[in-house]
Write an enzyme that holds these catalytic residues in place. Structure first.
Site, short mmCIF file in Angstrom:
data_model
loop_
_atom_site.label_atom_id
_atom_site.label_comp_id
_atom_site.label_asym_id
_atom_site.label_seq_id
_atom_site.Cartn_x
_atom_site.Cartn_y
_atom_site.Cartn_z
N ASP A 1 13.51 27.18 16.95
CA ASP A 1 12.88 26.59 18.19
C ASP A 1 14.19 27.06 19.35
OD1 ASP A 1 11.25 24.25 19.73
OD2 ASP A 1 13.34 23.90 20.34
N GLU B 1 8.59 30.58 18.43
CA GLU B 1 7.53 30.48 19.34
C GLU B 1 7.38 31.70 20.35
OE1 GLU B 1 7.76 25.86 20.37
OE2 GLU B 1 9.69 27.01 21.03
N ASP C 1 14.58 19.17 18.71
CA ASP C 1 14.49 20.61 18.43
C ASP C 1 14.35 21.00 17.14
OD1 ASP C 1 14.92 20.98 21.46
OD2 ASP C 1 17.16 21.21 21.20
#
Length: 425
Positions: free
Chosen positions: A199, A302, A398
């Protein structure tokens, strides 16, 4: 498997050599701007734009003209490459709007901004790697600071020699560097079987699904940003003071193309601080990417659109934005970390070690509970806290995002296709 690597070294230059390199970079910039001016005129008049071949013919006439005969003293290849760069930039501006490679119409190049040139054609004997020197056309042999050999380091510690395809010479904060773009033919490395989700954020630059963090020294970057803002204010005051003196007849009118000594020194100090920020970020990118590539074979991240994430929230006069100050601070934090550069560094290190970087849809990764599957924005009451409103699961926000990214990546069809194409150890 073929792979391209860039090897960058600092050149040892004295005043005559520095002047020769600056002349070649200046001639390249002059040709680019002159050709762009011609294209702008034809575009404004509605005429067909010049092709690269037609611009190359114009370059021959410029060398014969008396007012531009100084172009004969410069290397010919960098001037031709400048025309190719302009032709490519114009072609990219005509791409469809939905094409990610589409760019705006090219602009004129300024002095001391990206100065440099490249040489695509040369003899193998022009590079003396053993003695750390390179032979440049019309300049001669130039020594560089040899910090490592021009060879690819394999996983077993051995080195593979490659073929240099291009030579780039560029200037950064008054220092000249040479970059050898080298192509290697190597055996595909074995892909590691361990997977991880990451992340990327502003508090923790990289959070792993196993609970570890990699943090960028943002305090140091903020300190440098404050120093830059002070120097930029002095630079602005220098302009206003010069204009006031010019109105009283005590100084010449302000001309940004002919900066004074004080203005030049301020700009040099600002450039050095920006370079220091780049070096801090690059050091973090490469160390983090190397650590991940040495341990994991597949990394899920991501698919963040940094350009969209950092858009201004000011809005318009009719529809003003909300929480503009908070959004501005978030934009600065995102750009300070550099999401795109970080993912590019990770992808490059994984490619060299036989791994892959898979990007997943970032939707709901920060609000989905990894235990019970509850998806609610109330699950994240604070930036760093995740507390599920259904099962009461508590964990760092996170880390939860990284776990959800790992789950999405494992269930995605593209991940299985790409992983099956690489041998796994």
């Amino acid at each position: 498997m073929k792979i391209l690597c860039g090897y960058k070294f600092e050149l040892y230059v004295d005043n005559p050599l520095r002047a020769a390199l600056s002349r070649n970079a200046g001639c390249r910039r002059f040709v680019f701007n002159k050709a762009l001016a011609l294209q702008n005129e034809r575009r404004k008049a509605g005429e067909t734009l010049f092709t690269y071949s037609e611009l190359a013919a114009e370059l021959v006439q410029w060398k014969k003209a008396v007012e531009t005969s100084f172009l004969k003293e410069a290397m010919s290849q960098p001037l031709q490459q400048a025309l190719r760069d302009l032709d490519r930039a114009i072609r990219d501006s005509f791409r469809p709007k939905d094409d990610p490679a589409r760019k705006e119409w090219p602009r004129f190049k300024a002095k001391d901004v990206g100065d440099g040139f490249r040489i695509p054609q040369f003899k193998p004997s022009d590079i003396d790697d053993a003695n750390g020197r390179v032979k440049l056309p019309k300049i001669g042999w130039v020594r560089y600071r040899k910090t490592r050999p021009i060879a690819f380091r394999n996983a077993d510690g051995t080195f593979t020699k490659g073929t240099v395809r291009q030579i780039h010479v560029n200037k950064d904060c008054g220092r000249w560097f040479v970059v050898f773009t080298t192509e290697f033919e190597i055996e595909p490395p074995m892909m590691k079987s361990v997977e991880v989700g990451i992340d990327i954020g502003v508090v923790h630059a990289v959070a792993l699904s196993d609970g570890r963090f990699f943090d960028l020294d943002t305090d140091r970057l903020k300190e440098i940003e404050n120093r830059i803002s002070v120097l930029k204010r002095k630079l602005s005051l220098n302009v206003s003071a010069r204009k006031k003196l010019a109105e009283k007849g005590l100084a010449e009118p302000f001309d940004k193309t002919k900066p004074g000594r004080k203005r030049r020194r301020l700009k040099e100090r600002i450039q050095r601080l920006y370079r220091r920020m780049r070096c801090i970020r690059l050091d973090f990118y490469r160390k983090t990417a190397h650590a991940l590539a040495q341990e994991y074979g597949c990394v899920y991240a991501e698919d963040l659109k940094t350009k969209n994430m950092t858009k201004s929230a000011k809005g318009t006069v009719e529809n003003p934005g909300k929480k503009v100050k908070q959004k501005s601070g978030l934009n600065r934090a995102i750009l300070r970390t550099g999401f795109y550069g970080l993912t590019q560094a990770i992808a490059w290190q994984l490619e060299k070690t036989g791994g892959i970087l898979e990007k997943v849809n970032p939707a709901y990764t920060s609000s989905l509970c990894p235990v019970c599957g509850c998806c609610d924005k109330r699950n994240r009451p604070k930036q760093a806290v995740f507390h599920c409103i259904v099962c009461g699961h508590d964990q760092n926000a996170d880390t939860v995002g990284a776990v959800n990214v790992l789950r999405k990546g494992r269930t995605g069809p593209s991940a299985h296709v790409n992983k099956s194409a690489s041998p796994v150890q």
